[in-house]
Design a protein around this motif. Structure first.
Motif, PDB file in Angstrom:
ATOM      1  N   GLY A  83      45.762 138.734  89.071  1.00 13.23           N
ATOM      2  CA  GLY A  83      44.623 138.716  88.286  1.00 13.23           C
ATOM      3  C   GLY A  83      44.396 140.565  87.880  1.00 13.23           C
ATOM      4  O   GLY A  83      45.048 141.023  88.246  1.00 13.23           O
ATOM      5  N   GLU A  84      43.229 140.350  87.040  1.00 14.47           N
ATOM      6  CA  GLU A  84      42.818 141.832  86.605  1.00 14.47           C
ATOM      7  C   GLU A  84      42.276 142.902  87.937  1.00 14.47           C
ATOM      8  O   GLU A  84      42.252 143.487  87.720  1.00 14.47           O
ATOM      9  CB  GLU A  84      41.597 141.735  85.894  1.00 14.47           C
ATOM     10  CG  GLU A  84      41.660 143.073  84.855  1.00 14.47           C
ATOM     11  CD  GLU A  84      40.474 142.570  83.589  1.00 14.47           C
ATOM     12  OE1 GLU A  84      41.224 141.662  82.546  1.00 14.47           O
ATOM     13  OE2 GLU A  84      39.565 142.500  83.397  1.00 14.47           O
ATOM     14  N   GLY A  85      40.985 141.978  88.266  1.00 15.03           N
ATOM     15  CA  GLY A  85      40.065 142.764  89.415  1.00 15.03           C
ATOM     16  C   GLY A  85      38.818 142.101  89.449  1.00 15.03           C
ATOM     17  O   GLY A  85      38.951 140.651  88.912  1.00 15.03           O
ATOM     18  N   PRO A  86      38.296 141.634  90.224  1.00 17.98           N
ATOM     19  CA  PRO A  86      36.984 141.649  90.988  1.00 17.98           C
ATOM     20  C   PRO A  86      36.061 140.820  90.242  1.00 17.98           C
ATOM     21  O   PRO A  86      35.428 142.393  89.343  1.00 17.98           O
ATOM     22  CB  PRO A  86      36.940 142.267  92.650  1.00 17.98           C
ATOM     23  CG  PRO A  86      37.627 143.058  92.962  1.00 17.98           C
ATOM     24  CD  PRO A  86      38.198 143.602  91.347  1.00 17.98           C
ATOM     25  N   GLY A  87      35.627 139.435  90.285  1.00 17.43           N
ATOM     26  CA  GLY A  87      33.794 140.172  88.847  1.00 17.43           C
ATOM     27  C   GLY A  87      32.891 139.933  90.374  1.00 17.43           C
ATOM     28  O   GLY A  87      33.123 140.427  91.624  1.00 17.43           O
ATOM     29  N   GLU A  90      33.313 137.675  93.882  1.00 19.55           N
ATOM     30  CA  GLU A  90      34.812 138.240  94.306  1.00 19.55           C
ATOM     31  C   GLU A  90      34.524 139.411  95.301  1.00 19.55           C
ATOM     32  O   GLU A  90      33.945 139.846  96.477  1.00 19.55           O
ATOM     33  CB  GLU A  90      35.986 138.172  93.491  1.00 19.55           C
ATOM     34  CG  GLU A  90      36.142 137.717  92.799  1.00 19.55           C
ATOM     35  CD  GLU A  90      35.409 136.465  91.933  1.00 19.55           C
ATOM     36  OE1 GLU A  90      34.719 137.571  91.110  1.00 19.55           O
ATOM     37  OE2 GLU A  90      36.238 136.176  91.360  1.00 19.55           O
ATOM     38  N   PRO A  96      39.418 136.974  95.989  1.00 16.41           N
ATOM     39  CA  PRO A  96      39.580 137.074  94.651  1.00 16.41           C
ATOM     40  C   PRO A  96      40.011 136.073  94.492  1.00 16.41           C
ATOM     41  O   PRO A  96      39.732 134.666  95.176  1.00 16.41           O
ATOM     42  CB  PRO A  96      40.947 137.607  94.579  1.00 16.41           C
ATOM     43  CG  PRO A  96      42.428 136.965  95.796  1.00 16.41           C
ATOM     44  CD  PRO A  96      40.518 137.463  97.124  1.00 16.41           C
ATOM     45  N   PHE A  97      39.014 135.161  93.079  1.00 13.43           N
ATOM     46  CA  PHE A  97      38.983 134.820  92.369  1.00 13.43           C
ATOM     47  C   PHE A  97      38.468 132.996  93.568  1.00 13.43           C
ATOM     48  O   PHE A  97      38.994 131.989  93.565  1.00 13.43           O
ATOM     49  CB  PHE A  97      40.351 133.728  91.825  1.00 13.43           C
ATOM     50  CG  PHE A  97      40.928 134.855  90.774  1.00 13.43           C
ATOM     51  CD1 PHE A  97      40.903 134.376  89.386  1.00 13.43           C
ATOM     52  CD2 PHE A  97      42.191 135.665  90.905  1.00 13.43           C
ATOM     53  CE1 PHE A  97      41.325 134.915  88.609  1.00 13.43           C
ATOM     54  CE2 PHE A  97      42.326 136.442  89.957  1.00 13.43           C
ATOM     55  CZ  PHE A  97      42.129 136.189  88.788  1.00 13.43           C
ATOM     56  N   ASN A 129      44.738 141.116  92.488  1.00 12.76           N
ATOM     57  CA  ASN A 129      44.265 141.609  91.301  1.00 12.76           C
ATOM     58  C   ASN A 129      44.589 142.976  91.345  1.00 12.76           C
ATOM     59  O   ASN A 129      45.352 143.901  92.262  1.00 12.76           O
ATOM     60  CB  ASN A 129      42.566 141.667  91.229  1.00 12.76           C
ATOM     61  CG  ASN A 129      42.109 140.991  91.218  1.00 12.76           C
ATOM     62  OD1 ASN A 129      42.533 139.923  89.993  1.00 12.76           O
ATOM     63  ND2 ASN A 129      41.683 140.603  92.407  1.00 12.76           N
ATOM     64  N   HIS A 203      44.348 134.282  81.404  1.00 13.10           N
ATOM     65  CA  HIS A 203      43.683 134.760  82.615  1.00 13.10           C
ATOM     66  C   HIS A 203      42.211 133.549  82.476  1.00 13.10           C
ATOM     67  O   HIS A 203      42.433 132.827  81.235  1.00 13.10           O
ATOM     68  CB  HIS A 203      43.154 135.472  81.800  1.00 13.10           C
ATOM     69  CG  HIS A 203      41.899 136.084  83.674  1.00 13.10           C
ATOM     70  ND1 HIS A 203      41.124 135.510  83.792  1.00 13.10           N
ATOM     71  CD2 HIS A 203      42.967 136.787  84.299  1.00 13.10           C
ATOM     72  CE1 HIS A 203      40.119 136.046  85.322  1.00 13.10           C
ATOM     73  NE2 HIS A 203      40.906 136.847  85.151  1.00 13.10           N
TER      74      HIS A 203
HETATM   75  N1  URA Z   1      39.310 137.525  87.519  1.00 11.99           N
HETATM   76  C1  URA Z   1      39.810 138.287  88.639  1.00 11.99           C
HETATM   77  O1  URA Z   1      40.757 139.286  87.017  1.00 11.99           O
HETATM   78  N2  URA Z   1      40.070 138.323  89.724  1.00 11.99           N
HETATM   79  C2  URA Z   1      38.814 137.732  90.336  1.00 11.99           C
HETATM   80  O2  URA Z   1      39.804 138.030  91.713  1.00 11.99           O
HETATM   81  C3  URA Z   1      38.726 136.694  89.514  1.00 11.99           C
HETATM   82  C4  URA Z   1      38.435 136.745  88.193  1.00 11.99           C
END
Ligand code: URA
Length: 232
Positions: A83-87, A90, A96-97, A129, A203
């Protein structure tokens, strides 16, 4: 050695804190002097990579993060999701996710697998991520942040050596495939990260938006293709 591979080794050693390397002069007979084992295999454990990240302050994303979100799942898996990065969720949990998008991703993996007769749960794959710290306000990671953190993603994938990778959205696509081509055009197709096949799809956050029902169907198709490729 290929120059790109050499560059990656040098970056890797730099991150281990090794400032200078020397090279032995060329062997008289190539077979008599094998390459050093550690450098050639380039395999390290996920634990070692996590330890190397430590309490990372390599980029500005460390300033507002709560937890580093390294990755989750089976290190021996055949399938890695990026994925992209933590929200926010997370960042709070260090996994993650796990927020709304994460729950959708989990459902998509498990429901698609079930429908296709593939015995697979979220815990059987590996999820990570591009950047390991939450970008403030969930903004898109900056190129320099992706560059700094990208080496850890590469090392995670090399440690796992999955049969396939599923790139979730534009940031993962940019980081893995070094292209600015849009996800809409790329999704559903196979590309390569080094020698590992990469399926591009949307995504899950994008899929959560109400107007993206058609995209949801397409993402399910993409996932079906990945699962059959990896597990048939
Ligand atoms: N979106 C992401 O790209 N990664 C996560 O871990 C959570 C949401």
């Amino acid at each position: 050695m290929h120059p790109e591979l050499m560059r990656q080794y040098l970056e890797y050693y730099r991150d281990l804190g090794i400032a200078s390397l020397y090279r032995r002069s060329a062997p008289v007979t190539p077979l008599a002097t094998p390459e050093p084992q550690a450098a050639e295999s380039a395999s390290e454990s996920l634990d070692a990579i996590r330890a190397d990240i430590g309490d990372c302050r390599r980029c500005r994303l460390h300033e507002q993060r709560n937890k580093i979100v390294f990755g989750d799942g089976n290190p021996q898996t055949k399938l890695v999701f990026v994925g992209e990065g933590p929200g926010a969720d997370e960042d709070a949990q260090g996994i993650p996710f796990v927020g709304r998008a994460g729950q959708l991703l989990t459902q998509m993996i498990e429901n698609t697998a079930k429908r296709e007769g593939i015995p697979l749960e979220r815990k059987d794959v590996y999820i990570c991520n591009v950047v390991k710290c939450r970008p403030p306000g969930n903004r898109t990671p900056e190129p320099d942040e992706m560059e700094t953190c990208g080496q850890f993603l590469s090392r995670q994938i090399e440690a796992i050596r999955p049969k396939a990778i599923c790139a979730l959205g534009a940031t993962a696509v940019k980081a893995l495939l070094n292209t600015k081509e849009g996800v809409t055009r790329m999704r559903g197709n196979w590309y390569k990260w080094r020698d590992i096949p990469v399926m591009v799809t949307y995504h899950p956050s994008y899929l959560l938006r109400a107007y993206n029902q058609a995209a949801k169907r397409e993402a399910w198709e993409d996932l079906k293709a990945v699962l059959h490729y990896v597990y048939d």
